[in-house]
Design a protein around this motif. Structure first.
Motif, PDB file in Angstrom:
ATOM      1  N   THR A  56      80.500  84.616 -26.431  1.00 32.51           N
ATOM      2  CA  THR A  56      79.565  85.682 -26.291  1.00 32.51           C
ATOM      3  C   THR A  56      78.841  85.775 -27.589  1.00 32.51           C
ATOM      4  O   THR A  56      77.724  86.620 -27.492  1.00 32.51           O
ATOM      5  CB  THR A  56      80.275  87.063 -25.904  1.00 32.51           C
ATOM      6  OG1 THR A  56      81.381  87.123 -26.709  1.00 32.51           O
ATOM      7  CG2 THR A  56      80.976  86.508 -24.273  1.00 32.51           C
ATOM      8  N   TYR A  59      75.862  83.673 -27.934  1.00 32.65           N
ATOM      9  CA  TYR A  59      74.742  83.857 -26.982  1.00 32.65           C
ATOM     10  C   TYR A  59      74.188  85.100 -27.827  1.00 32.65           C
ATOM     11  O   TYR A  59      73.013  85.261 -27.640  1.00 32.65           O
ATOM     12  CB  TYR A  59      75.306  84.552 -25.781  1.00 32.65           C
ATOM     13  CG  TYR A  59      74.356  84.952 -24.929  1.00 32.65           C
ATOM     14  CD1 TYR A  59      73.852  84.139 -23.842  1.00 32.65           C
ATOM     15  CD2 TYR A  59      73.686  86.416 -24.808  1.00 32.65           C
ATOM     16  CE1 TYR A  59      72.750  84.340 -22.641  1.00 32.65           C
ATOM     17  CE2 TYR A  59      72.655  86.737 -23.969  1.00 32.65           C
ATOM     18  CZ  TYR A  59      72.418  85.974 -22.873  1.00 32.65           C
ATOM     19  OH  TYR A  59      71.404  86.066 -21.851  1.00 32.65           O
ATOM     20  N   TRP A  62      71.867  83.944 -30.574  1.00 32.41           N
ATOM     21  CA  TRP A  62      70.731  83.250 -29.855  1.00 32.41           C
ATOM     22  C   TRP A  62      69.499  84.160 -29.426  1.00 32.41           C
ATOM     23  O   TRP A  62      68.407  83.983 -29.958  1.00 32.41           O
ATOM     24  CB  TRP A  62      71.190  82.360 -28.577  1.00 32.41           C
ATOM     25  CG  TRP A  62      70.061  81.995 -27.786  1.00 32.41           C
ATOM     26  CD1 TRP A  62      68.835  81.386 -28.180  1.00 32.41           C
ATOM     27  CD2 TRP A  62      70.060  81.805 -26.564  1.00 32.41           C
ATOM     28  NE1 TRP A  62      67.974  81.121 -27.136  1.00 32.41           N
ATOM     29  CE2 TRP A  62      68.732  81.151 -26.084  1.00 32.41           C
ATOM     30  CE3 TRP A  62      71.005  82.256 -25.387  1.00 32.41           C
ATOM     31  CZ2 TRP A  62      68.883  80.888 -24.615  1.00 32.41           C
ATOM     32  CZ3 TRP A  62      70.746  81.952 -23.981  1.00 32.41           C
ATOM     33  CH2 TRP A  62      69.646  81.372 -23.732  1.00 32.41           C
ATOM     34  N   CYS A 171      71.426  76.454 -27.079  1.00 35.64           N
ATOM     35  CA  CYS A 171      72.020  77.699 -26.460  1.00 35.64           C
ATOM     36  C   CYS A 171      71.224  77.880 -25.050  1.00 35.64           C
ATOM     37  O   CYS A 171      71.975  78.036 -24.143  1.00 35.64           O
ATOM     38  CB  CYS A 171      71.963  79.067 -27.218  1.00 35.64           C
ATOM     39  SG  CYS A 171      73.038  79.073 -28.544  1.00 35.64           S
ATOM     40  N   PHE A 175      73.834  77.725 -21.960  1.00 35.98           N
ATOM     41  CA  PHE A 175      74.017  78.811 -21.155  1.00 35.98           C
ATOM     42  C   PHE A 175      73.271  78.856 -19.626  1.00 35.98           C
ATOM     43  O   PHE A 175      73.677  79.603 -18.753  1.00 35.98           O
ATOM     44  CB  PHE A 175      73.445  80.040 -21.935  1.00 35.98           C
ATOM     45  CG  PHE A 175      74.407  80.456 -23.057  1.00 35.98           C
ATOM     46  CD1 PHE A 175      75.817  81.048 -22.780  1.00 35.98           C
ATOM     47  CD2 PHE A 175      73.967  80.340 -24.214  1.00 35.98           C
ATOM     48  CE1 PHE A 175      76.813  81.373 -23.720  1.00 35.98           C
ATOM     49  CE2 PHE A 175      75.011  80.762 -25.288  1.00 35.98           C
ATOM     50  CZ  PHE A 175      76.344  80.984 -25.191  1.00 35.98           C
TER      51      PHE A 175
END
Length: 382
Positions: A56, A59, A62, A171, A175
């Motif tokens: 998390t 993310y 990113w 990423c 993801f």
């Protein structure tokens, strides 16, 4: 170069004294405010931390970090080390990043294939689904995934430093895979908090797949551990309280409950000092002594530090006897400290020798102890 490394944390910790490092509270949307910037601002998945773990934070970086040339992640206790085994700093990263595309951990050598190990310990459906999604959406990656998933290597920790451009590319790939996997599996399987972090575990391996297919030049570094996990410290403090109250049953129940919640507590990366392992030995010894004698060692010594020193010394003595390196003062220590036959037997079982070898060593040690006052050893069933 403008470099920034985000230190992923869910606990208060002592920051390295360098502006290179920035704390980032992962899963902040689900926890108490630690006073650090969190991953719950801007575009984020902070509320999925129980499934994604430190991802998390990845993310958030990113989607929300746009003012650096190079970016990376590490943990509040784990940092990448240089050849001289000190924490890499800005000058070190500038030099390495001029030579390599990406800096990360050394690969872990596994005893069995990654697939075997993951399926034996985690949600097999999640890994299978990740493979299916890669095959469908990123077919050029699938041959490497299939080959590496049945290999015996992986990265760990989701710790790496690279250009922001490569970071974003990774990423985006990672993801997008997990977003689709989420649709195909049940995340709420009744697993404990440790095993629930399925995406955090799989991503460690997928980094290897990604850099392999990308053909990146990678600098693999040792990882340094600073201090111990906050959970480990809290667990020792609680056990110390049980010991101080001579509450063997309470200590045992608490230890088993915590170990069920966190199966990793006895791993070297968690139990850096080895004291939780010693606590388990104290609990086993005190419990068996209470059954056999109606009393136990905690009624003689219940201070945590002294107990750790006593059992560490006991294990060292057993090691020396197993290797023919015993000293006269070893028998003296056992006698003076009132080490019972039960305590000795449990210590002898830890290395995993067969029963015959344990019995042989027990007889030798007790004979030496008895010889100090001219008596002979008793016969004890191992």
């Amino acid at each position: 170069m403008k470099i920034r490394i985000y230190v992923m944390t869910h606990k208060k910790f002592e920051m390295p004294q360098s502006p290179l490092f920035r704390p980032l509270h992962v899963g902040r949307a689900c926890g108490e405010d630690l006073g650090y910037p969190g991953d719950d601002t801007g575009e984020n998945i902070s509320d999925k931390n129980c499934y994604y773990s430190e991802l998390t934070g990845l993310y958030w970086v990113w989607k929300n970090c746009h003012d650096v040339d190079y970016v990376g992640t590490c943990h509040y206790r784990r940092y990448l080390l240089g050849a001289d085994e000190r924490i890499l700093m800005e000058d070190d990263y500038e030099k390495l990043l001029s030579e390599y595309d990406l800096i990360t951990t050394k690969q872990v050598a596994l005893n069995n294939s990654y697939y075997y190990g993951f399926c034996a310990n985690h949600n097999k459906k999640a890994l299978d689904a990740a493979g299916e999604v890669i095959k469908e959406r990123y077919p050029t990656y699938y041959p490497a995934f299939e080959r590496l998933v049945h290999g015996t290597r992986t990265y760990f920790g989701n710790m790496f430093v690279t250009s922001k451009k490569l970071y974003d590319s990774y990423c985006s790939w990672l993801f997008s895979i997990f977003a689709e996997v989420e649709k195909r599996i049940c995340l709420e399987t009744g697993e404990d908090a440790y095993h629930k972090r399925v995406f955090g575990f799989i991503s460690e391996f997928l980094l290897l797949v990604w850099v392999t297919v990308q053909g990146l030049s990678v600098c693999e570094c040792k990882v340094g551990m600073i201090g111990e996990k906050a959970e480990t410290r809290e667990m020792k403090e609680q056990l110390a309280d049980y010991f101080a109250r001579c509450d063997v049953d309470g200590a045992k129940a608490y230890f088993l409950e915590r170990r069920k919640e966190r199966p990793d507590v006895l791993m070297e990366a968690s139990d850096v000092t080895g004291e939780l392992r010693l606590c388990m030995q104290v609990i086993a010894t005190a419990g068996m002594e209470q059954t056999r004698y109606g009393t136990n060692l905690l009624e003689r010594e219940n201070r945590f530090k002294e107990l750790m020193q006593m059992f560490d010394r006991l294990d060292q003595i057993v090691y020396r006897y197993r290797n023919g390196l015993q000293k006269k003062e070893d028998a003296v220590f056992l006698k003076e400290q009132g080490i019972t036959d039960t305590a000795l037997l449990i210590a002898l079982r830890i290395p995993g020798d067969d029963a015959a070898r344990q019995k042989e060593l027990f007889a030798q040690i007790t004979a030496d102890k008895k010889a100090l006052d001219g008596t002979t050893a008793d016969t004890v069933t191992v």
